[in-house]
Design a protein around this motif. Structure first.
Motif, PDB file in Angstrom:
ATOM      1  N   ALA A   8     -50.338 -44.970  35.633  1.00  0.00           N
ATOM      2  CA  ALA A   8     -50.694 -44.956  34.217  1.00  0.00           C
ATOM      3  C   ALA A   8     -51.443 -43.687  33.871  1.00  0.00           C
ATOM      4  CB  ALA A   8     -51.546 -46.181  33.882  1.00  0.00           C
ATOM      5  N   ALA A   9     -52.352 -43.278  34.752  1.00  0.00           N
ATOM      6  CA  ALA A   9     -53.098 -42.047  34.523  1.00  0.00           C
ATOM      7  C   ALA A   9     -52.168 -40.843  34.531  1.00  0.00           C
ATOM      8  CB  ALA A   9     -54.176 -41.887  35.591  1.00  0.00           C
ATOM      9  N   GLY A  10     -51.156 -40.887  35.368  1.00  0.00           N
ATOM     10  CA  GLY A  10     -50.203 -39.789  35.412  1.00  0.00           C
ATOM     11  C   GLY A  10     -49.466 -39.627  34.105  1.00  0.00           C
ATOM     12  N   ILE A  11     -49.122 -40.727  33.476  1.00  0.00           N
ATOM     13  CA  ILE A  11     -48.448 -40.656  32.182  1.00  0.00           C
ATOM     14  C   ILE A  11     -49.395 -40.084  31.134  1.00  0.00           C
ATOM     15  CG2 ILE A  11     -47.363 -42.019  30.353  1.00  0.00           C
ATOM     16  CD1 ILE A  11     -46.461 -43.953  32.574  1.00  0.00           C
ATOM     17  N   ALA A  12     -50.646 -40.496  31.178  1.00  0.00           N
ATOM     18  CA  ALA A  12     -51.627 -39.937  30.248  1.00  0.00           C
ATOM     19  C   ALA A  12     -51.780 -38.440  30.473  1.00  0.00           C
ATOM     20  CB  ALA A  12     -52.974 -40.638  30.416  1.00  0.00           C
ATOM     21  N   ALA A  13     -51.811 -38.020  31.735  1.00  0.00           N
ATOM     22  CA  ALA A  13     -51.935 -36.601  32.034  1.00  0.00           C
ATOM     23  C   ALA A  13     -50.713 -35.833  31.552  1.00  0.00           C
ATOM     24  CB  ALA A  13     -52.121 -36.395  33.539  1.00  0.00           C
ATOM     25  N   ALA A  14     -49.529 -36.428  31.670  1.00  0.00           N
ATOM     26  CA  ALA A  14     -48.328 -35.780  31.154  1.00  0.00           C
ATOM     27  C   ALA A  14     -48.421 -35.589  29.652  1.00  0.00           C
ATOM     28  CB  ALA A  14     -47.089 -36.601  31.503  1.00  0.00           C
ATOM     29  N   ALA A  15     -49.050 -36.543  28.970  1.00  0.00           N
ATOM     30  CA  ALA A  15     -49.221 -36.412  27.524  1.00  0.00           C
ATOM     31  C   ALA A  15     -50.062 -35.202  27.186  1.00  0.00           C
ATOM     32  CB  ALA A  15     -49.882 -37.676  26.959  1.00  0.00           C
ATOM     33  N   ALA A  16     -51.037 -34.885  28.024  1.00  0.00           N
ATOM     34  CA  ALA A  16     -51.913 -33.748  27.747  1.00  0.00           C
ATOM     35  C   ALA A  16     -51.324 -32.443  28.245  1.00  0.00           C
ATOM     36  CB  ALA A  16     -53.269 -33.972  28.378  1.00  0.00           C
ATOM     37  N   CYS A  17     -50.646 -32.477  29.384  1.00  0.00           N
ATOM     38  CA  CYS A  17     -50.100 -31.248  29.950  1.00  0.00           C
ATOM     39  C   CYS A  17     -48.855 -30.804  29.197  1.00  0.00           C
ATOM     40  CB  CYS A  17     -49.761 -31.467  31.422  1.00  0.00           C
ATOM     41  SG  CYS A  17     -48.999 -30.042  32.214  1.00  0.00           S
ATOM     42  N   THR A  19     -44.481 -30.952  28.536  1.00  0.00           N
ATOM     43  CA  THR A  19     -43.347 -30.509  29.324  1.00  0.00           C
ATOM     44  C   THR A  19     -42.642 -29.411  28.557  1.00  0.00           C
ATOM     45  OG1 THR A  19     -41.990 -32.255  28.340  1.00  0.00           O
ATOM     46  CG2 THR A  19     -42.972 -32.718  30.476  1.00  0.00           C
ATOM     47  N   ALA A  20     -42.032 -28.502  29.281  1.00  0.00           N
ATOM     48  CA  ALA A  20     -41.427 -27.347  28.646  1.00  0.00           C
ATOM     49  C   ALA A  20     -39.930 -27.540  28.531  1.00  0.00           C
ATOM     50  CB  ALA A  20     -41.736 -26.087  29.465  1.00  0.00           C
ATOM     51  N   ASP A  21     -39.376 -27.175  27.395  1.00  0.00           N
ATOM     52  CA  ASP A  21     -37.955 -27.318  27.150  1.00  0.00           C
ATOM     53  C   ASP A  21     -37.286 -25.957  27.099  1.00  0.00           C
ATOM     54  OD1 ASP A  21     -38.189 -30.037  26.914  1.00  0.00           O
ATOM     55  OD2 ASP A  21     -38.505 -29.976  24.747  1.00  0.00           O
ATOM     56  N   GLY A  22     -36.121 -25.870  27.741  1.00  0.00           N
ATOM     57  CA  GLY A  22     -35.261 -24.705  27.586  1.00  0.00           C
ATOM     58  C   GLY A  22     -35.834 -23.442  28.191  1.00  0.00           C
ATOM     59  N   GLY A  23     -35.096 -22.328  27.990  1.00  0.00           N
ATOM     60  CA  GLY A  23     -35.581 -21.030  28.441  1.00  0.00           C
ATOM     61  C   GLY A  23     -35.219 -20.741  29.869  1.00  0.00           C
ATOM     62  N   GLY A  24     -35.206 -19.440  30.214  1.00  0.00           N
ATOM     63  CA  GLY A  24     -34.906 -19.039  31.572  1.00  0.00           C
ATOM     64  C   GLY A  24     -36.172 -18.873  32.372  1.00  0.00           C
ATOM     65  N   ARG A  65     -43.482 -29.399  36.353  1.00  0.00           N
ATOM     66  CA  ARG A  65     -42.270 -30.006  36.902  1.00  0.00           C
ATOM     67  C   ARG A  65     -42.502 -31.483  37.220  1.00  0.00           C
ATOM     68  NH1 ARG A  65     -42.340 -25.394  40.225  1.00  0.00           N
ATOM     69  NH2 ARG A  65     -42.620 -26.740  42.042  1.00  0.00           N
ATOM     70  N   ASN A  66     -43.679 -31.814  37.756  1.00  0.00           N
ATOM     71  CA  ASN A  66     -43.983 -33.210  38.041  1.00  0.00           C
ATOM     72  C   ASN A  66     -44.032 -34.041  36.766  1.00  0.00           C
ATOM     73  OD1 ASN A  66     -44.177 -32.611  40.757  1.00  0.00           O
ATOM     74  ND2 ASN A  66     -46.413 -32.437  40.747  1.00  0.00           N
ATOM     75  N   ALA A  67     -44.584 -33.455  35.696  1.00  0.00           N
ATOM     76  CA  ALA A  67     -44.626 -34.157  34.419  1.00  0.00           C
ATOM     77  C   ALA A  67     -43.216 -34.429  33.903  1.00  0.00           C
ATOM     78  CB  ALA A  67     -45.418 -33.348  33.395  1.00  0.00           C
ATOM     79  N   GLU A  68     -42.309 -33.461  34.096  1.00  0.00           N
ATOM     80  CA  GLU A  68     -40.930 -33.649  33.672  1.00  0.00           C
ATOM     81  C   GLU A  68     -40.260 -34.773  34.463  1.00  0.00           C
ATOM     82  OE1 GLU A  68     -39.525 -29.704  34.322  1.00  0.00           O
ATOM     83  OE2 GLU A  68     -40.046 -29.029  32.286  1.00  0.00           O
ATOM     84  N   GLU A  69     -40.531 -34.823  35.785  1.00  0.00           N
ATOM     85  CA  GLU A  69     -39.961 -35.886  36.612  1.00  0.00           C
ATOM     86  C   GLU A  69     -40.512 -37.254  36.203  1.00  0.00           C
ATOM     87  OE1 GLU A  69     -40.763 -34.890  40.639  1.00  0.00           O
ATOM     88  OE2 GLU A  69     -39.504 -33.076  40.630  1.00  0.00           O
ATOM     89  N   LEU A  70     -41.810 -37.295  35.926  1.00  0.00           N
ATOM     90  CA  LEU A  70     -42.430 -38.544  35.497  1.00  0.00           C
ATOM     91  C   LEU A  70     -41.845 -39.013  34.179  1.00  0.00           C
ATOM     92  CD1 LEU A  70     -44.619 -40.714  35.897  1.00  0.00           C
ATOM     93  CD2 LEU A  70     -46.225 -39.181  34.745  1.00  0.00           C
TER      94      LEU A  70
END
Length: 226
Positions: A8-17, A19-24, A65-70
Protein backbone atom coordinates in the motif's frame (compact mmCIF):
# COMPACT_ATOMS: atom_id res chain seq x y z
CA UNK A 1 5.21 -2.57 8.36
CA UNK A 2 3.41 -5.70 7.28
CA UNK A 3 3.92 -6.85 3.69
CA UNK A 4 0.46 -5.73 2.63
CA UNK A 5 1.05 -2.35 4.20
CA UNK A 6 4.35 -2.05 2.36
CA UNK A 7 2.51 -2.68 -0.90
CA UNK A 8 0.00 0.00 0.00
CA UNK A 9 2.84 2.36 0.83
CA UNK A 10 4.43 1.57 -2.51
CA UNK A 11 1.31 2.69 -4.33
CA UNK A 12 1.28 5.90 -2.31
CA UNK A 13 4.93 6.46 -3.18
CA UNK A 14 4.16 5.90 -6.86
CA UNK A 15 1.54 8.63 -6.57
CA UNK A 16 4.21 11.05 -5.40
CA UNK A 17 7.06 9.92 -7.63
CA UNK A 18 5.01 9.71 -10.80
CA UNK A 19 5.70 7.72 -13.95
CA UNK A 20 7.14 8.98 -17.19
CA UNK A 21 5.42 8.53 -20.52
CA UNK A 22 7.01 8.35 -23.95
CA UNK A 23 10.31 9.76 -25.15
CA UNK A 24 13.64 8.20 -25.97
CA UNK A 25 16.63 7.46 -23.76
CA UNK A 26 19.92 9.33 -23.49
CA UNK A 27 22.76 9.21 -20.97
CA UNK A 28 22.37 11.48 -17.95
CA UNK A 29 26.09 12.28 -18.10
CA UNK A 30 27.64 15.08 -16.14
CA UNK A 31 24.36 16.95 -15.64
CA UNK A 32 22.91 14.20 -13.45
CA UNK A 33 26.18 13.82 -11.56
CA UNK A 34 26.16 17.55 -10.85
CA UNK A 35 22.63 17.27 -9.47
CA UNK A 36 23.79 14.43 -7.21
CA UNK A 37 26.52 16.63 -5.71
CA UNK A 38 23.83 19.22 -4.92
CA UNK A 39 21.95 16.78 -2.68
CA UNK A 40 22.07 16.85 1.10
CA UNK A 41 23.85 13.93 2.78
CA UNK A 42 22.23 14.41 6.18
CA UNK A 43 19.36 16.34 7.71
CA UNK A 44 19.14 16.08 11.48
CA UNK A 45 19.04 12.36 12.23
CA UNK A 46 18.06 11.50 8.64
CA UNK A 47 21.08 10.10 6.81
CA UNK A 48 21.38 9.41 3.11
CA UNK A 49 21.33 5.74 2.04
CA UNK A 50 23.73 5.53 -0.93
CA UNK A 51 22.47 2.17 -2.18
CA UNK A 52 18.95 3.59 -2.46
CA UNK A 53 20.05 6.80 -4.18
CA UNK A 54 20.66 7.20 -7.91
CA UNK A 55 21.11 9.63 -10.77
CA UNK A 56 20.60 9.61 -14.55
CA UNK A 57 17.82 10.43 -17.00
CA UNK A 58 14.55 10.63 -15.06
CA UNK A 59 12.87 7.87 -17.08
CA UNK A 60 15.77 5.47 -16.44
CA UNK A 61 15.80 5.77 -12.64
CA UNK A 62 15.07 2.43 -10.99
CA UNK A 63 12.53 4.13 -8.73
CA UNK A 64 10.58 5.36 -11.76
CA UNK A 65 10.76 1.97 -13.49
CA UNK A 66 9.55 0.25 -10.32
CA UNK A 67 6.65 2.70 -10.10
CA UNK A 68 5.72 1.84 -13.69
CA UNK A 69 5.79 -1.89 -12.89
CA UNK A 70 3.67 -1.34 -9.79
CA UNK A 71 1.18 0.66 -11.78
CA UNK A 72 0.80 -2.08 -14.37
CA UNK A 73 0.20 -4.67 -11.62
CA UNK A 74 -2.41 -2.61 -9.76
CA UNK A 75 -6.04 -2.03 -10.67
CA UNK A 76 -7.48 1.34 -9.72
CA UNK A 77 -11.09 2.43 -9.80
CA UNK A 78 -9.75 5.75 -11.16
CA UNK A 79 -6.66 4.87 -13.26
CA UNK A 80 -5.42 8.45 -13.64
CA UNK A 81 -5.07 8.83 -9.88
CA UNK A 82 -1.99 6.67 -9.31
CA UNK A 83 0.28 9.60 -10.16
CA UNK A 84 -2.28 12.26 -9.29
CA UNK A 85 0.12 14.27 -7.13
CA UNK A 86 2.92 14.39 -9.69
CA UNK A 87 1.32 14.56 -13.09
CA UNK A 88 4.32 16.65 -14.12
CA UNK A 89 6.12 13.39 -14.97
CA UNK A 90 3.99 13.23 -18.12
CA UNK A 91 5.16 16.62 -19.40
CA UNK A 92 7.27 16.63 -22.60
CA UNK A 93 11.00 16.36 -21.99
CA UNK A 94 10.79 15.13 -18.39
CA UNK A 95 11.68 11.52 -19.17
CA UNK A 96 15.01 12.52 -20.71
CA UNK A 97 15.83 15.24 -18.17
CA UNK A 98 18.85 14.77 -15.90
CA UNK A 99 17.72 13.76 -12.40
CA UNK A 100 19.07 12.78 -9.01
CA UNK A 101 17.25 10.91 -6.25
CA UNK A 102 18.60 10.91 -2.70
CA UNK A 103 16.95 8.59 -0.17
CA UNK A 104 17.29 9.07 3.58
CA UNK A 105 16.51 6.79 6.51
CA UNK A 106 15.10 8.27 9.71
CA UNK A 107 13.98 5.59 12.11
CA UNK A 108 10.93 3.93 10.52
CA UNK A 109 10.46 6.84 8.11
CA UNK A 110 11.85 7.25 4.61
CA UNK A 111 12.62 10.70 3.22
CA UNK A 112 13.35 11.08 -0.48
CA UNK A 113 14.47 14.13 -2.42
CA UNK A 114 14.21 14.14 -6.21
CA UNK A 115 15.95 16.89 -8.19
CA UNK A 116 15.25 17.27 -11.93
CA UNK A 117 16.82 19.66 -14.45
CA UNK A 118 13.42 20.14 -16.07
CA UNK A 119 13.82 23.66 -17.48
CA UNK A 120 12.01 26.76 -16.29
CA UNK A 121 8.86 26.30 -18.38
CA UNK A 122 8.29 22.69 -17.32
CA UNK A 123 9.09 23.49 -13.67
CA UNK A 124 6.61 26.36 -13.66
CA UNK A 125 3.88 24.27 -15.29
CA UNK A 126 4.51 21.37 -12.90
CA UNK A 127 4.06 23.44 -9.74
CA UNK A 128 0.95 25.12 -11.13
CA UNK A 129 -0.84 21.81 -11.75
CA UNK A 130 -3.45 20.47 -9.31
CA UNK A 131 -4.57 16.85 -8.88
CA UNK A 132 -7.91 16.10 -10.56
CA UNK A 133 -10.81 16.70 -8.20
CA UNK A 134 -11.97 13.10 -8.58
CA UNK A 135 -8.66 11.90 -7.11
CA UNK A 136 -9.49 13.16 -3.62
CA UNK A 137 -10.23 9.48 -2.94
CA UNK A 138 -9.48 6.38 -4.99
CA UNK A 139 -9.23 2.63 -4.42
CA UNK A 140 -6.48 0.25 -5.51
CA UNK A 141 -6.72 -3.53 -5.83
CA UNK A 142 -3.46 -5.44 -5.50
CA UNK A 143 -2.57 -8.69 -7.24
CA UNK A 144 -3.54 -10.69 -4.13
CA UNK A 145 -7.04 -9.21 -4.27
CA UNK A 146 -6.63 -6.92 -1.25
CA UNK A 147 -7.87 -3.35 -1.58
CA UNK A 148 -6.83 -0.02 -0.09
CA UNK A 149 -8.49 3.36 -0.21
CA UNK A 150 -6.34 6.44 -0.66
CA UNK A 151 -7.15 10.02 0.28
CA UNK A 152 -5.33 12.95 -1.32
CA UNK A 153 -5.41 16.53 -0.07
CA UNK A 154 -3.42 19.68 -0.59
CA UNK A 155 -1.31 20.94 2.31
CA UNK A 156 -1.12 24.56 3.41
CA UNK A 157 2.63 25.09 3.72
CA UNK A 158 4.92 28.10 3.53
CA UNK A 159 6.43 28.67 0.11
CA UNK A 160 9.77 27.10 -0.74
CA UNK A 161 11.82 28.39 -3.68
CA UNK A 162 10.18 30.34 -6.50
CA UNK A 163 6.91 28.46 -6.06
CA UNK A 164 5.78 25.31 -4.28
CA UNK A 165 2.82 23.21 -3.24
CA UNK A 166 2.38 20.31 -0.88
CA UNK A 167 0.17 17.23 -0.82
CA UNK A 168 -0.67 14.42 1.56
CA UNK A 169 -1.64 10.88 0.55
CA UNK A 170 -3.13 8.75 3.31
CA UNK A 171 -4.22 5.13 3.45
CA UNK A 172 -4.82 2.43 6.03
CA UNK A 173 -3.74 -1.18 5.73
CA UNK A 174 -3.95 -3.95 8.33
CA UNK A 175 -5.14 -1.37 10.84
CA UNK A 176 -2.04 0.80 10.31
CA UNK A 177 -2.21 4.32 8.90
CA UNK A 178 0.36 5.05 6.21
CA UNK A 179 1.16 8.66 5.32
CA UNK A 180 3.03 10.11 2.38
CA UNK A 181 3.69 13.83 2.58
CA UNK A 182 5.11 15.49 -0.53
CA UNK A 183 6.31 19.00 -1.38
CA UNK A 184 7.00 20.04 -4.97
CA UNK A 185 9.03 23.20 -5.52
CA UNK A 186 10.66 25.17 -8.33
CA UNK A 187 14.10 26.76 -8.17
CA UNK A 188 14.76 28.57 -11.46
CA UNK A 189 15.26 25.76 -14.05
CA UNK A 190 15.11 22.99 -11.46
CA UNK A 191 12.13 21.02 -10.20
CA UNK A 192 12.37 19.16 -6.91
CA UNK A 193 10.16 17.02 -4.69
CA UNK A 194 10.62 16.07 -1.07
CA UNK A 195 8.58 13.15 0.23
CA UNK A 196 8.21 11.58 3.66
CA UNK A 197 6.73 8.09 3.92
CA UNK A 198 5.85 6.49 7.24
CA UNK A 199 3.31 5.94 9.98
CA UNK A 200 4.30 8.85 12.24
CA UNK A 201 2.79 12.17 13.31
CA UNK A 202 1.20 14.20 10.50
CA UNK A 203 2.06 17.61 11.97
CA UNK A 204 5.70 16.62 12.42
CA UNK A 205 5.83 15.38 8.84
CA UNK A 206 4.48 18.71 7.57
CA UNK A 207 7.08 20.67 9.57
CA UNK A 208 9.92 18.39 8.46
CA UNK A 209 8.79 18.56 4.84
CA UNK A 210 9.23 22.33 4.77
CA UNK A 211 12.44 22.41 6.80
CA UNK A 212 14.09 19.67 4.74
CA UNK A 213 13.10 21.32 1.46
CA UNK A 214 14.53 24.67 2.56
CA UNK A 215 17.80 23.04 3.57
CA UNK A 216 17.91 21.19 0.23
CA UNK A 217 17.22 24.46 -1.61
CA UNK A 218 20.09 26.18 0.19
CA UNK A 219 22.42 23.36 -0.83
CA UNK A 220 21.22 23.49 -4.45
CA UNK A 221 21.75 27.25 -4.60
CA UNK A 222 25.37 26.78 -3.49
CA UNK A 223 26.20 24.10 -6.06
CA UNK A 224 24.03 24.59 -9.14
CA UNK A 225 24.23 27.43 -11.67
CA UNK A 226 21.34 29.88 -11.44
Amino acid sequence: MAAATLAAAGIAAAAACGTADGGGDRPGGGAAERLATAQLVQFGDAKVVPERSEEGPYGELATVRNAEELRSATELDKPDCLDAVNRWARLPGVRDAAASLATFARGEDTIAHLLVDAGADVAEEAVAASPPAECATYTATLQDGSTSTYRVRELELDRVGDASRGFAVETEMSGERVLLYSLLYRNADYLATTTILGTGDADEYADTLTAFSRAALDRESEILPS
